[in-house]
Write a protein that holds these residues in place. Structure first.
Motif, PDB file in Angstrom:
ATOM      1  N   SER A   2      21.744  66.383  26.289  1.00 21.96           N
ATOM      2  CA  SER A   2      23.092  67.188  25.431  1.00 21.96           C
ATOM      3  C   SER A   2      22.466  66.588  23.503  1.00 21.96           C
ATOM      4  CB  SER A   2      24.245  65.240  25.423  1.00 21.96           C
ATOM      5  OG  SER A   2      24.523  65.525  27.420  1.00 21.96           O
ATOM      6  N   PRO A   3      22.220  67.851  23.298  1.00 25.35           N
ATOM      7  CA  PRO A   3      21.186  68.312  22.221  1.00 25.35           C
ATOM      8  C   PRO A   3      22.147  67.465  20.561  1.00 25.35           C
ATOM      9  CG  PRO A   3      21.944  70.359  23.015  1.00 25.35           C
ATOM     10  CD  PRO A   3      21.993  68.799  24.031  1.00 25.35           C
ATOM     11  N   LEU A   4      23.660  67.976  21.124  1.00 25.59           N
ATOM     12  CA  LEU A   4      24.740  67.078  20.084  1.00 25.59           C
ATOM     13  C   LEU A   4      25.805  66.585  20.373  1.00 25.59           C
ATOM     14  CD1 LEU A   4      25.965  67.642  16.724  1.00 25.59           C
ATOM     15  CD2 LEU A   4      27.779  69.659  17.651  1.00 25.59           C
ATOM     16  N   ILE A   5      26.310  65.644  19.921  1.00 27.50           N
ATOM     17  CA  ILE A   5      27.048  64.682  20.569  1.00 27.50           C
ATOM     18  C   ILE A   5      27.673  64.560  19.208  1.00 27.50           C
ATOM     19  CG2 ILE A   5      28.122  62.496  21.620  1.00 27.50           C
ATOM     20  CD1 ILE A   5      25.652  62.590  23.655  1.00 27.50           C
ATOM     21  N   ALA A   6      29.299  64.929  19.150  1.00 33.43           N
ATOM     22  CA  ALA A   6      29.969  64.506  17.926  1.00 33.43           C
ATOM     23  C   ALA A   6      31.151  63.865  18.009  1.00 33.43           C
ATOM     24  CB  ALA A   6      29.911  65.490  16.707  1.00 33.43           C
ATOM     25  N   ALA A   7      31.064  62.953  17.309  1.00 37.26           N
ATOM     26  CA  ALA A   7      32.625  62.349  17.092  1.00 37.26           C
ATOM     27  C   ALA A   7      33.433  61.764  15.899  1.00 37.26           C
ATOM     28  CB  ALA A   7      32.398  60.520  17.451  1.00 37.26           C
ATOM     29  N   LEU A  33      30.013  71.289   5.210  1.00 37.51           N
ATOM     30  CA  LEU A  33      30.310  71.789   5.958  1.00 37.51           C
ATOM     31  C   LEU A  33      28.945  72.249   7.468  1.00 37.51           C
ATOM     32  CD1 LEU A  33      31.757  74.937   7.828  1.00 37.51           C
ATOM     33  CD2 LEU A  33      30.341  76.512   7.273  1.00 37.51           C
ATOM     34  N   LEU A  34      29.262  71.729   8.992  1.00 39.15           N
ATOM     35  CA  LEU A  34      28.014  71.416   9.653  1.00 39.15           C
ATOM     36  C   LEU A  34      28.098  73.003  10.811  1.00 39.15           C
ATOM     37  CD1 LEU A  34      28.792  68.152  10.814  1.00 39.15           C
ATOM     38  CD2 LEU A  34      26.929  68.831   9.553  1.00 39.15           C
ATOM     39  N   VAL A  35      27.578  73.697  11.299  1.00 37.92           N
ATOM     40  CA  VAL A  35      27.185  74.914  11.819  1.00 37.92           C
ATOM     41  C   VAL A  35      25.891  74.819  12.901  1.00 37.92           C
ATOM     42  CG1 VAL A  35      28.891  76.289  10.071  1.00 37.92           C
ATOM     43  CG2 VAL A  35      26.543  76.002  10.400  1.00 37.92           C
ATOM     44  N   GLY A  36      26.135  74.573  14.094  1.00 42.20           N
ATOM     45  CA  GLY A  36      25.423  74.397  15.262  1.00 42.20           C
ATOM     46  C   GLY A  36      25.262  75.924  15.893  1.00 42.20           C
ATOM     47  N   ASP A  37      24.348  76.576  15.507  1.00 39.96           N
ATOM     48  CA  ASP A  37      23.900  78.259  16.943  1.00 39.96           C
ATOM     49  C   ASP A  37      23.562  77.140  18.142  1.00 39.96           C
ATOM     50  OD1 ASP A  37      21.937  77.905  16.129  1.00 39.96           O
ATOM     51  OD2 ASP A  37      21.704  79.692  14.820  1.00 39.96           O
ATOM     52  N   GLY A  38      23.610  76.748  18.449  1.00 40.65           N
ATOM     53  CA  GLY A  38      22.895  75.932  19.982  1.00 40.65           C
ATOM     54  C   GLY A  38      20.592  76.002  19.453  1.00 40.65           C
ATOM     55  N   LYS A  39      20.765  76.061  18.647  1.00 36.85           N
ATOM     56  CA  LYS A  39      19.358  75.888  18.114  1.00 36.85           C
ATOM     57  C   LYS A  39      18.659  75.438  16.838  1.00 36.85           C
ATOM     58  CE  LYS A  39      17.791  80.439  19.524  1.00 36.85           C
ATOM     59  NZ  LYS A  39      17.189  81.724  19.782  1.00 36.85           N
ATOM     60  N   GLN A  40      19.962  75.794  15.847  1.00 29.11           N
ATOM     61  CA  GLN A  40      20.469  74.892  14.797  1.00 29.11           C
ATOM     62  C   GLN A  40      21.554  74.275  14.185  1.00 29.11           C
ATOM     63  OE1 GLN A  40      18.488  77.806  11.589  1.00 29.11           O
ATOM     64  NE2 GLN A  40      16.294  76.620  10.671  1.00 29.11           N
ATOM     65  N   LEU A  41      21.688  73.614  13.768  1.00 27.95           N
ATOM     66  CA  LEU A  41      22.487  72.758  13.220  1.00 27.95           C
ATOM     67  C   LEU A  41      21.816  72.654  12.015  1.00 27.95           C
ATOM     68  CD1 LEU A  41      25.219  72.129  14.073  1.00 27.95           C
ATOM     69  CD2 LEU A  41      23.979  69.255  13.916  1.00 27.95           C
ATOM     70  N   ILE A  42      22.913  73.164  10.719  1.00 28.98           N
ATOM     71  CA  ILE A  42      22.643  73.519   9.684  1.00 28.98           C
ATOM     72  C   ILE A  42      23.933  71.902   8.612  1.00 28.98           C
ATOM     73  CG2 ILE A  42      22.654  74.690   7.875  1.00 28.98           C
ATOM     74  CD1 ILE A  42      21.312  76.603   9.813  1.00 28.98           C
ATOM     75  N   TRP A  43      23.968  71.912   7.351  1.00 29.42           N
ATOM     76  CA  TRP A  43      24.592  70.786   6.946  1.00 29.42           C
ATOM     77  C   TRP A  43      24.344  72.265   5.220  1.00 29.42           C
ATOM     78  CZ3 TRP A  43      23.383  67.841   2.688  1.00 29.42           C
ATOM     79  CH2 TRP A  43      23.974  67.309   1.845  1.00 29.42           C
ATOM     80  N   THR A  49      38.018  63.493  18.119  1.00 33.30           N
ATOM     81  CA  THR A  49      37.617  64.419  18.570  1.00 33.30           C
ATOM     82  C   THR A  49      36.229  64.312  19.314  1.00 33.30           C
ATOM     83  OG1 THR A  49      38.606  66.276  17.495  1.00 33.30           O
ATOM     84  CG2 THR A  49      37.106  66.886  18.631  1.00 33.30           C
ATOM     85  N   LEU A  50      36.067  64.413  20.235  1.00 37.36           N
ATOM     86  CA  LEU A  50      34.283  63.965  20.876  1.00 37.36           C
ATOM     87  C   LEU A  50      33.835  65.489  21.382  1.00 37.36           C
ATOM     88  CD1 LEU A  50      32.360  62.070  22.160  1.00 37.36           C
ATOM     89  CD2 LEU A  50      33.647  61.953  23.960  1.00 37.36           C
ATOM     90  N   VAL A  51      33.017  65.106  21.514  1.00 39.33           N
ATOM     91  CA  VAL A  51      32.370  66.973  21.148  1.00 39.33           C
ATOM     92  C   VAL A  51      31.297  66.905  21.902  1.00 39.33           C
ATOM     93  CG1 VAL A  51      31.438  69.013  20.351  1.00 39.33           C
ATOM     94  CG2 VAL A  51      33.528  68.225  18.789  1.00 39.33           C
ATOM     95  N   LYS A  52      30.852  67.158  23.125  1.00 39.70           N
ATOM     96  CA  LYS A  52      29.817  67.657  23.452  1.00 39.70           C
ATOM     97  C   LYS A  52      28.739  68.948  24.114  1.00 39.70           C
ATOM     98  CE  LYS A  52      29.462  62.930  25.658  1.00 39.70           C
ATOM     99  NZ  LYS A  52      29.699  61.777  26.675  1.00 39.70           N
ATOM    100  N   LEU A  53      27.322  69.396  23.019  1.00 41.90           N
ATOM    101  CA  LEU A  53      27.116  70.001  23.636  1.00 41.90           C
ATOM    102  C   LEU A  53      25.689  70.000  24.964  1.00 41.90           C
ATOM    103  CD1 LEU A  53      26.597  72.572  19.799  1.00 41.90           C
ATOM    104  CD2 LEU A  53      29.029  72.141  22.236  1.00 41.90           C
ATOM    105  N   LYS A  54      25.268  70.756  25.378  1.00 39.25           N
ATOM    106  CA  LYS A  54      24.873  70.259  26.474  1.00 39.25           C
ATOM    107  C   LYS A  54      23.824  71.729  26.485  1.00 39.25           C
ATOM    108  CE  LYS A  54      27.111  67.106  29.128  1.00 39.25           C
ATOM    109  NZ  LYS A  54      26.705  65.703  28.466  1.00 39.25           N
ATOM    110  N   THR A  55      22.446  71.534  27.399  1.00 40.33           N
ATOM    111  CA  THR A  55      21.205  71.911  27.024  1.00 40.33           C
ATOM    112  C   THR A  55      21.377  73.208  28.038  1.00 40.33           C
ATOM    113  OG1 THR A  55      20.263  70.565  29.177  1.00 40.33           O
ATOM    114  CG2 THR A  55      19.692  70.517  26.858  1.00 40.33           C
ATOM    115  N   ASN A  56      21.854  73.093  28.695  1.00 44.66           N
ATOM    116  CA  ASN A  56      22.465  75.332  29.679  1.00 44.66           C
ATOM    117  C   ASN A  56      23.576  75.538  29.314  1.00 44.66           C
ATOM    118  OD1 ASN A  56      25.077  73.036  30.352  1.00 44.66           O
ATOM    119  ND2 ASN A  56      24.935  73.024  32.140  1.00 44.66           N
ATOM    120  N   GLY A  57      23.682  75.064  27.614  1.00 43.52           N
ATOM    121  CA  GLY A  57      24.440  76.428  26.747  1.00 43.52           C
ATOM    122  C   GLY A  57      26.475  75.937  26.862  1.00 43.52           C
ATOM    123  N   SER A  58      26.690  75.077  28.040  1.00 46.54           N
ATOM    124  CA  SER A  58      28.114  74.638  27.590  1.00 46.54           C
ATOM    125  C   SER A  58      28.946  73.616  27.527  1.00 46.54           C
ATOM    126  CB  SER A  58      28.174  73.960  29.436  1.00 46.54           C
ATOM    127  OG  SER A  58      27.750  72.804  29.622  1.00 46.54           O
TER     128      SER A  58
END
Length: 261
Positions: free
Chosen positions: A14-19, A115-125, A223-232
């Motif tokens: 889970s490369p990104l978990i956000a609450a 602003l936080l933006v993530g494209d799956g490879k980078q997360l930028i503030w 809100t709870l967000v989870k991004l997975k390594t498989n892209g989901s």
């Protein structure tokens, strides 16, 4: 969005978990999280006044979220809506770095934001306030971060407290319900620990809680967000009401169940 804690490239799988908690005036019309009819790859809540959002994901695993920078003396009522910065990224094909470079050109026309933006490879503030790194866009290293209505990892009591609790829950592998419980804390900070952000002391006290309650303004959604390594990607939202009625949980599966804050 007024409080977000997140782990980037810390938890295997889970490369990104956000609450996060979104605080807003109750009178501002809002739609709960859902797939957008006009942009069907986006899953997010929606500001029905200006059309943007505060946090969202896409089918392809893109992520974005925004918080306001609290600076009442600098606020311009004619500035464009900051929520469009989130939805525009989610709806684009640009990398996080490309998008930040694009918006930085005229970011000064917006009221203060993070602003936080993530494209799956980078997360930028990125912020249009603060130091040079923020204004250039700061790619984030692996770690746990907290963001409220000031700079990244500001030492406000609710940011420090929530980051510590969030880290503990991650280490425990806690179930999702525990993250929602963490964000339901209505405890206000003592006066000696309050920041000075240009509002009166009563307002500072009210805003110091993780979950804000007042007659006309407060936490509208958690809100709870989870991004997975498989892209989901997964986004669960609990919508609160000022009356204290049960909230509703919204998730991409479109299942809706009763919950209590």
């Amino acid at each position: 969005m007024c409080l977000i804690v997140f782990a980037w490239q810390v938890i295997p799988g889970s490369p990104l978990i956000a609450a996060a908690n979104r605080d807003e005036f109750y009178a501002r019309p809002t739609a709960p999280a859902s797939w957008w009819e006009d942009q069907p790859d986006i899953y997010a809540g929606r500001d029905l006044k200006d059309g943007g959002t505060w946090i969202g994901i896409t089918r392809g695993g893109r992520f974005a979220a925004i918080t306001n920078v609290r600076a009442p003396s600098e606020r311009r009522p004619d500035a464009p809506s900051r929520g469009a910065l989130v939805s525009d990224f989610l709806g684009s094909r640009k990398t996080a770095a490309e998008y930040v470079a694009e918006i930085a050109v005229d970011a000064a026309r917006f009221n203060g934001f993070n602003l936080l933006v993530g494209d799956g490879k980078q997360l930028i503030w990125y912020s249009n306030k603060g130091e040079t790194d923020a204004r250039n866009g700061q790619p984030l290293a692996p770690g746990v971060y907290g963001l409220s209505n000031a700079t990244l990892d500001v030492c406000w009591p609710k940011v420090v407290r929530t980051k510590a609790q969030f880290s503990s829950l991650l280490c425990q592998g806690a179930p999702d319900a525990c993250f929602f419980d963490m964000l339901s804390d209505t405890t206000r900070s003592g006066d000696c620990r309050l920041p000075s952000t240009g509002v009166d002391i009563e307002t500072e006290r009210m805003l110091s809680a993780v979950f804000i309650e007042s007659p006309d303004y407060g936490t509208r959604a958690t809100t709870l967000v989870k991004l997975k390594t498989n892209g989901s990607a997964m986004l669960h939202e609990r919508v609160a009401t000022p009356s204290g009625a049960p909230c509703r949980t919204h998730a991409p599966s479109k299942s809706t169940r009763r919950c209590s804050r």
